[in-house]
Design an enzyme around this catalytic site. Structure first.
Site, short mmCIF file in Angstrom:
data_model
loop_
_atom_site.label_atom_id
_atom_site.label_comp_id
_atom_site.label_asym_id
_atom_site.label_seq_id
_atom_site.Cartn_x
_atom_site.Cartn_y
_atom_site.Cartn_z
N ASP A 12 -17.96 -48.01 -22.80
CA ASP A 12 -17.45 -49.35 -22.49
C ASP A 12 -15.94 -49.44 -22.65
O ASP A 12 -15.36 -48.75 -23.49
CB ASP A 12 -18.15 -50.38 -23.40
CG ASP A 12 -18.00 -51.80 -22.88
OD1 ASP A 12 -17.69 -51.98 -21.67
OD2 ASP A 12 -18.17 -52.74 -23.68
N HIS A 29 -12.60 -46.80 -14.22
CA HIS A 29 -13.88 -46.11 -14.17
C HIS A 29 -13.68 -44.61 -13.94
O HIS A 29 -14.40 -43.79 -14.49
CB HIS A 29 -14.77 -46.71 -13.09
CG HIS A 29 -15.21 -48.12 -13.39
ND1 HIS A 29 -15.73 -48.49 -14.60
CD2 HIS A 29 -15.18 -49.26 -12.63
CE1 HIS A 29 -16.02 -49.79 -14.59
NE2 HIS A 29 -15.68 -50.28 -13.40
N LEU A 123 -27.60 -27.68 -24.16
CA LEU A 123 -27.52 -29.13 -24.37
C LEU A 123 -28.32 -29.89 -23.31
O LEU A 123 -28.31 -29.52 -22.13
CB LEU A 123 -26.04 -29.55 -24.29
CG LEU A 123 -25.74 -31.05 -24.28
CD1 LEU A 123 -25.94 -31.65 -25.66
CD2 LEU A 123 -24.32 -31.31 -23.82
#
Ligand code: IPE
Ligand code: IPE
Ligand code: MG
Length: 237
Positions: A12, A29, A123
């Site tokens: 955020d 973004h 991962l």
């Protein structure tokens, strides 16, 4: 230092970052995607096993068409690059959220990314796209109800594990640590079921500025917490 096995981040602050710099939100973004690339590599390096991120919520469709389009364009740009990186790093990529809401080409990219990396054993990177915790639970209830209707499941046999197994995160352990960048102190519909006992942290830093040091700081704070899961430390009076 004890590295949490599953770290989740609410990405955020991209918009506020752009505003501060006096640039279009879309650029915020894009810088957010760069920060994500860095953080994903770092999670790989320090041995995090599961890394999940909130990238696009079920509520983010309320934003302007231009902003939604910019976000989808970033998916088109970054997803193929992520696929290449994931193969180099033995990373498995998964998604949570209902991706059927995205344009066909983006859905195909996501499906491809998931199937190509499905055999990777390093991962596990889980991206939330059109993700909302309530919508995820709603869809899980639908799947369970269908099994009951078909006689495959008795209502009294529905356990907490049954519900977990029908969420998008089936098979993935609950997050140990949820971090929300930008200082906002709410979860905004992120992992309400899975995060029941997660440790929460709300660093002030806006997501595009989030650095490896910020992640290490969060892990240090996590290490100083005592997780009790409703029990108590028997050594204390
Ligand atoms: C997070 O940044 C990215 C998405 C929700 C897609 P925001 O766009 O919410 O940034 P702020 O909160 O307006 O700063
Ligand atoms: C939550 O951030 C969703 C993502 C980070 C993808 P928002 O910026 O959409 O949440 P609110 O509106 O501040 O709660
Ligand atoms: Mg926001």
């Amino acid at each position: 230092m004890n590295i949490p096995s599953h770290i989740a981040i609410i990405l955020d602050g991209n918009g506020r970052w752009a505003k501060k710099k006096g640039v279009p939100r879309a650029l915020g973004h894009k810088e957010g995607c760069e920060a994500l690339k860095r953080t994903l590599d770092f999670c790989n390096d320090i041995g995090v096993k599961y890394f999940s991120v909130y990238a696009f919520s079920t509520e983010n469709w309320k934003r302007s068409r231009a902003e939604v389009f910019a976000l989808i364009q970033l998916m088109r740009f970054y997803l193929p690059r992520l696929e290449k990186r994931a193969m180099e790093k033995n990373t498995r990529v998964m998604t949570m959220g209902d991706i059927s809401a995205f344009p066909g080409d983006v859905q195909k990219m996501l499906d491809r990314l998931k199937s190509t990396t499905a055999g990777n054993t390093g991962l596990c990177f889980i991206m939330g796209f059109n993700y909302g915790g309530r919508d995820e639970i709603r869809r899980a209830v639908q799947k369970i109800a269908e099994k009951v209707r078909l006689g495959e499941l008795e209502p009294q046999d529905i356990s907490e594990d049954t519900i977990s197994a029908h969420l998008d995160t089936a098979g993935i352990p609950d997050p140990d640590l949820i971090i929300r960048a930008s200082g906002e102190m709410r979860l905004s519909n992120f992992m309400p079921w899975q995060g029941a006992y997660a440790e929460l942290e709300f660093p002030e830093v806006l997501w595009p500025d989030f650095s490896n040091e910020d992640l290490m700081k969060a892990i240090e704070i996590y290490n100083g917490r005592e997780r009790r899961f409703g029990g108590r430390n028997e050594d204390e009076a």
